[in-house]
Design a protein around this motif. Structure first.
Motif, PDB file in Angstrom:
ATOM      1  N   ASN A  26      42.359  37.399  56.514  1.00  0.00           N
ATOM      2  CA  ASN A  26      41.326  38.319  55.766  1.00  0.00           C
ATOM      3  C   ASN A  26      41.517  38.133  54.398  1.00  0.00           C
ATOM      4  OD1 ASN A  26      40.788  41.015  54.533  1.00  0.00           O
ATOM      5  ND2 ASN A  26      41.083  41.966  56.514  1.00  0.00           N
ATOM      6  N   ARG A  65      42.701  38.572  48.675  1.00  0.00           N
ATOM      7  CA  ARG A  65      42.310  38.661  47.136  1.00  0.00           C
ATOM      8  C   ARG A  65      43.210  39.619  46.419  1.00  0.00           C
ATOM      9  NH1 ARG A  65      37.596  36.420  45.389  1.00  0.00           N
ATOM     10  NH2 ARG A  65      36.704  36.504  47.700  1.00  0.00           N
ATOM     11  N   ALA A  66      43.390  40.817  47.222  1.00  0.00           N
ATOM     12  CA  ALA A  66      44.237  42.043  46.560  1.00  0.00           C
ATOM     13  C   ALA A  66      45.764  41.632  46.407  1.00  0.00           C
ATOM     14  CB  ALA A  66      43.999  43.087  47.574  1.00  0.00           C
ATOM     15  N   SER A  67      46.025  40.728  46.926  1.00  0.00           N
ATOM     16  CA  SER A  67      47.518  40.206  46.964  1.00  0.00           C
ATOM     17  C   SER A  67      47.698  39.229  45.945  1.00  0.00           C
ATOM     18  CB  SER A  67      48.163  39.263  48.213  1.00  0.00           C
ATOM     19  OG  SER A  67      47.948  40.342  49.401  1.00  0.00           O
ATOM     20  N   GLU A 113      39.705  39.705  51.844  1.00  0.00           N
ATOM     21  CA  GLU A 113      39.786  40.726  51.014  1.00  0.00           C
ATOM     22  C   GLU A 113      41.394  41.087  50.532  1.00  0.00           C
ATOM     23  OE1 GLU A 113      36.990  43.531  49.816  1.00  0.00           O
ATOM     24  OE2 GLU A 113      38.126  45.123  50.507  1.00  0.00           O
ATOM     25  N   GLN A 114      42.111  41.160  51.820  1.00  0.00           N
ATOM     26  CA  GLN A 114      43.546  41.606  51.700  1.00  0.00           C
ATOM     27  C   GLN A 114      44.342  40.276  50.734  1.00  0.00           C
ATOM     28  OE1 GLN A 114      45.828  42.740  54.940  1.00  0.00           O
ATOM     29  NE2 GLN A 114      43.670  43.262  55.800  1.00  0.00           N
ATOM     30  N   ILE A 127      51.442  45.699  43.743  1.00  0.00           N
ATOM     31  CA  ILE A 127      50.474  46.640  44.306  1.00  0.00           C
ATOM     32  C   ILE A 127      50.415  46.422  45.606  1.00  0.00           C
ATOM     33  CG2 ILE A 127      48.107  47.773  44.163  1.00  0.00           C
ATOM     34  CD1 ILE A 127      48.188  47.480  41.274  1.00  0.00           C
ATOM     35  N   TRP A 134      50.094  41.202  40.808  1.00  0.00           N
ATOM     36  CA  TRP A 134      49.364  41.878  41.943  1.00  0.00           C
ATOM     37  C   TRP A 134      50.230  42.299  43.119  1.00  0.00           C
ATOM     38  CZ3 TRP A 134      45.476  44.306  40.569  1.00  0.00           C
ATOM     39  CH2 TRP A 134      44.569  43.934  39.488  1.00  0.00           C
ATOM     40  N   HIS A 135      51.472  41.539  43.130  1.00  0.00           N
ATOM     41  CA  HIS A 135      52.525  41.741  44.182  1.00  0.00           C
ATOM     42  C   HIS A 135      52.812  43.136  44.141  1.00  0.00           C
ATOM     43  CE1 HIS A 135      56.100  40.955  41.883  1.00  0.00           C
ATOM     44  NE2 HIS A 135      55.217  40.044  41.265  1.00  0.00           N
ATOM     45  N   PHE A 180      52.594  37.341  55.574  1.00  0.00           N
ATOM     46  CA  PHE A 180      51.466  37.063  54.766  1.00  0.00           C
ATOM     47  C   PHE A 180      51.727  37.757  53.296  1.00  0.00           C
ATOM     48  CE2 PHE A 180      48.170  36.326  58.287  1.00  0.00           C
ATOM     49  CZ  PHE A 180      48.481  34.827  58.129  1.00  0.00           C
ATOM     50  N   LEU A 191      42.648  47.708  42.463  1.00  0.00           N
ATOM     51  CA  LEU A 191      43.244  46.504  43.193  1.00  0.00           C
ATOM     52  C   LEU A 191      42.519  45.052  42.235  1.00  0.00           C
ATOM     53  CD1 LEU A 191      42.834  47.483  46.880  1.00  0.00           C
ATOM     54  CD2 LEU A 191      44.942  46.824  45.775  1.00  0.00           C
ATOM     55  N   LYS A 223      53.441  44.618  55.878  1.00  0.00           N
ATOM     56  CA  LYS A 223      52.962  43.615  55.286  1.00  0.00           C
ATOM     57  C   LYS A 223      52.968  43.988  53.625  1.00  0.00           C
ATOM     58  CE  LYS A 223      48.257  42.376  54.739  1.00  0.00           C
ATOM     59  NZ  LYS A 223      48.340  42.111  53.377  1.00  0.00           N
ATOM     60  N   SER A 227      42.378  33.019  55.611  1.00  0.00           N
ATOM     61  CA  SER A 227      41.469  32.996  56.932  1.00  0.00           C
ATOM     62  C   SER A 227      41.577  34.458  57.829  1.00  0.00           C
ATOM     63  CB  SER A 227      41.855  31.981  57.998  1.00  0.00           C
ATOM     64  OG  SER A 227      41.995  30.864  57.315  1.00  0.00           O
ATOM     65  N   TYR A 267      46.351  33.140  55.425  1.00  0.00           N
ATOM     66  CA  TYR A 267      46.231  34.385  54.960  1.00  0.00           C
ATOM     67  C   TYR A 267      44.759  34.784  54.629  1.00  0.00           C
ATOM     68  CZ  TYR A 267      47.425  38.861  52.422  1.00  0.00           C
ATOM     69  OH  TYR A 267      47.482  40.089  51.934  1.00  0.00           O
ATOM     70  N   LEU A 323      39.610  44.001  42.568  1.00  0.00           N
ATOM     71  CA  LEU A 323      38.479  43.464  43.364  1.00  0.00           C
ATOM     72  C   LEU A 323      37.132  43.797  42.465  1.00  0.00           C
ATOM     73  CD1 LEU A 323      39.733  44.352  46.799  1.00  0.00           C
ATOM     74  CD2 LEU A 323      40.159  42.360  45.896  1.00  0.00           C
ATOM     75  N   TYR A 334      48.484  46.949  49.241  1.00  0.00           N
ATOM     76  CA  TYR A 334      47.399  47.438  49.695  1.00  0.00           C
ATOM     77  C   TYR A 334      47.365  47.657  51.349  1.00  0.00           C
ATOM     78  CZ  TYR A 334      42.307  47.491  50.754  1.00  0.00           C
ATOM     79  OH  TYR A 334      40.863  47.422  51.176  1.00  0.00           O
ATOM     80  N   PHE A 375      41.256  40.653  64.428  1.00  0.00           N
ATOM     81  CA  PHE A 375      41.196  39.231  64.113  1.00  0.00           C
ATOM     82  C   PHE A 375      41.041  38.294  65.535  1.00  0.00           C
ATOM     83  CE2 PHE A 375      44.133  35.410  63.215  1.00  0.00           C
ATOM     84  CZ  PHE A 375      43.136  34.839  62.232  1.00  0.00           C
TER      85      PHE A 375
END
Lengths: 240, 267
Positions: free
Chosen positions: B159, B164-166, B161-162, A79, A76-77, A103, A53, A145, B157, B155, A55, A81, A91
């Motif tokens: 998550n 960032r992965a996007s 990590e998600q 992939i 990156w879109h 999102f 990813l 998502k 706020s 987004y 990261l 996740y 949340f």
């Protein structure tokens, strides 16, 4: 040789504070594969996902995504996740299913959001609050998502943790359908080996190094599992 | 016409109050979502050092507060993203050091400064016409930024990590949010006071989250609750001669209790 590889790892190593987690991993994932990634806890499965990813960066070796080396990769879109549900289901403010799925959509595209909800079969939940949903429903929200970005690869990290058994069946059917009908490449980390060997088309076993990569059938027939887990385990292979 | 409108200082206070009522809960929605609610409190304390510096140098205290809190915002976010210290420790350090620097600087000026006190607890009589221009400009800048970056801020706020992965530039977005927080602090400083700003960013959001169904609705309700709290707090302060900042925060608290009582049972 022309490559049809979606993702290619060449001699990738990664350590946390000089503690090796992954050593010399070379792995090729073809477009359209449905790969199960298994291995003991602490064996480096999640680290591998985080490398794919972008990261984390590998300390040694290279990763290429559709032929582009990872440091130069921008799409990156492509992939999608799906994280462990426990990471995202708690949340603290109210949020609707539609908001979460949007999102994923580039530039908050309403059509992509609606299509992703439809694809996963949760269009009727669009206006519901995320917190009101069951574990299985929340997991579908996170898949929607990821799909809203119209990815070519879907990476799922322990997707069935906290999801009840009936919903798990439903979930695996959905993933298989996305793989077959949409030709979506799937990479799924799981601790649930018995289920995974029956679902995936290829298996990768990671325990610091790549213990096995190939068809699930050969994995079961040979003695890889005792190497991996250091104990005898039996498999129930379903008839398909 | 109500007597409150006979006084130009009160009209200025009400205009500034409307700006605060919108901006503090709006930024609050994102920082509460990130579990980073103490950031407003820390930056508000740090901004007091800027106020003291402004008074000492004879420039506008609000400009001093703006400069110091924006710089602190950068440093805090850097410490947090480098993981040199945890977010909690960074915030606690800045919170107390900000106040410490303010106290020392005021001591250096060799006079007991009444003006600083009004920045601690807020005052309705001190908003000047120049302050109002600064507050207005900053408020418009915050609203424009949040409007343009709403989806990215939400987004990130939701998550980090998600996001960032996007492929979102999460560090940059965090940096923007923390600077917006610093700006919000400066907007609120005159009327609410450095010690009470944190409450006005968090309480309206906590109240809104009892009633709202979506994230966007939470932000809208929080702003409405913030506006009611600030304006009615200012009225109460004027007619009952109560401290402005305290009255505003207590009004927000009452609204939070009302929200808890009204909260739909399914939530």
């Amino acid at each position: 040789m022309m490559s049809n590889a979606a993702i290619e790892l060449n001699h990738v190593s990664f350590s946390y504070n000089h503690e090796p987690v992954l050593t010399d991993i070379s792995l090729r994932i073809e477009s359209g594969d449905y790969v199960g990634v298994i291995g003991p806890n602490g064996g480096g499965k999640t680290t591998l996902m985080r490398l794919l990813l972008g990261l984390l960066q590998p300390q040694e070796g290279t990763i290429t995504l559709w032929g582009t080396p990872l440091p130069r990769f921008k799409n990156w879109h492509s992939i999608g996740y799906v994280p462990q549900r426990v990471d995202s289901g708690d949340f603290r403010l109210p949020i609707t299913v539609k908001e979460v799925v949007s999102f994923g959509a580039p530039r908050n595209n309403k059509i992509a959001t609606a299509a992703a909800l439809e694809q996963v079969g949760i269009a009727d939940l669009a206006k519901r609050g995320l917190r009101e949903l069951s574990g299985g429903q929340q997991q579908k929200v996170f898949i929607a998502k990821a799909l809203a970005a119209e990815p070519k690869v879907l990476i799922l990290d322990e997707p069935t943790v906290g999801v009840d058994i009936a919903a798990q069946d439903d979930f695996y059917q959905l993933i298989a359908r996305l793989n077959m009908e949409q030709r979506l490449t799937i990479i799924m980390v799981s601790h649930d080996i018995d289920v995974v060997v029956n679902e995936v088309s290829k298996l990768a076993c990671i325990n610091d190094h790549l213990v096995y990569h190939g068809l699930p059938k050969n994995f079961i027939e040979k003695d890889y599992l005792s190497n991996l887990y250091g104990k005898t385990r039996k498999f129930i292979l379903h008839g398909h | 016409m109500l007597t409150i409108f006979h006084y130009s200082f009160m009209i200025r206070a009400l205009i500034a109050g409307v700006a605060i009522g919108i901006v503090a809960p709006l930024i609050g929605t994102f920082v509460v979502a990130k579990r980073y609610a103490l950031i407003a409190d820390s930056l508000a304390h740090v901004s007091l050092a800027g106020v003291a510096l402004g008074i000492l140098l004879g420039v506008s205290p609000l400009l001093g507060a703006l400069a110091v809190s924006v710089i602190a915002a950068f440093v805090i976010e850097r410490l947090r993203s480098d993981r040199r210290v945890t977010a909690e420790v960074a915030l606690a350090m800045f919170l107390s050091s900000g106040l410490a620097i303010a106290v020392v600087l005021i001591g250096l000026s060799n006079k007991v400064n009444v003006d600083l006190l009004s920045f601690l607890f807020g005052s309705i009589t001190t908003v000047s016409a120049n302050d109002l221009w600064l507050i207005g400009g900053l408020t418009l800048a915050v609203l424009a930024t949040v409007t343009c970056l709403y989806q990215q801020l939400a987004y990130t706020s939701f998550n980090e990590e998600q996001a960032r992965a996007s492929g979102l530039p999460v560090n940059l977005i965090n940096q923007v949010l923390i600077i917006l927080t610093a700006v919000m602090v400066v907007v609120s400083l005159r009327i609410v006071g450095g010690l009470l700003i944190g409450a006005l960013t968090v309480i309206p959001v906590a109240a809104a989250s009892q009633l709202a169904h979506s994230f966007k609705q939470t932000a809208v309700y929080a702003v409405l609750i913030g506006l009611v709290a600030v304006v009615s707090g200012l009225f109460a302060s004027f007619y009952l001669d109560l401290a402005a900042g305290g009255t505003i925060v207590l009004t927000a608290l009452i609204l939070f209790i009302v929200a808890i009582i009204l909260r739909p049972s399914h939530n």
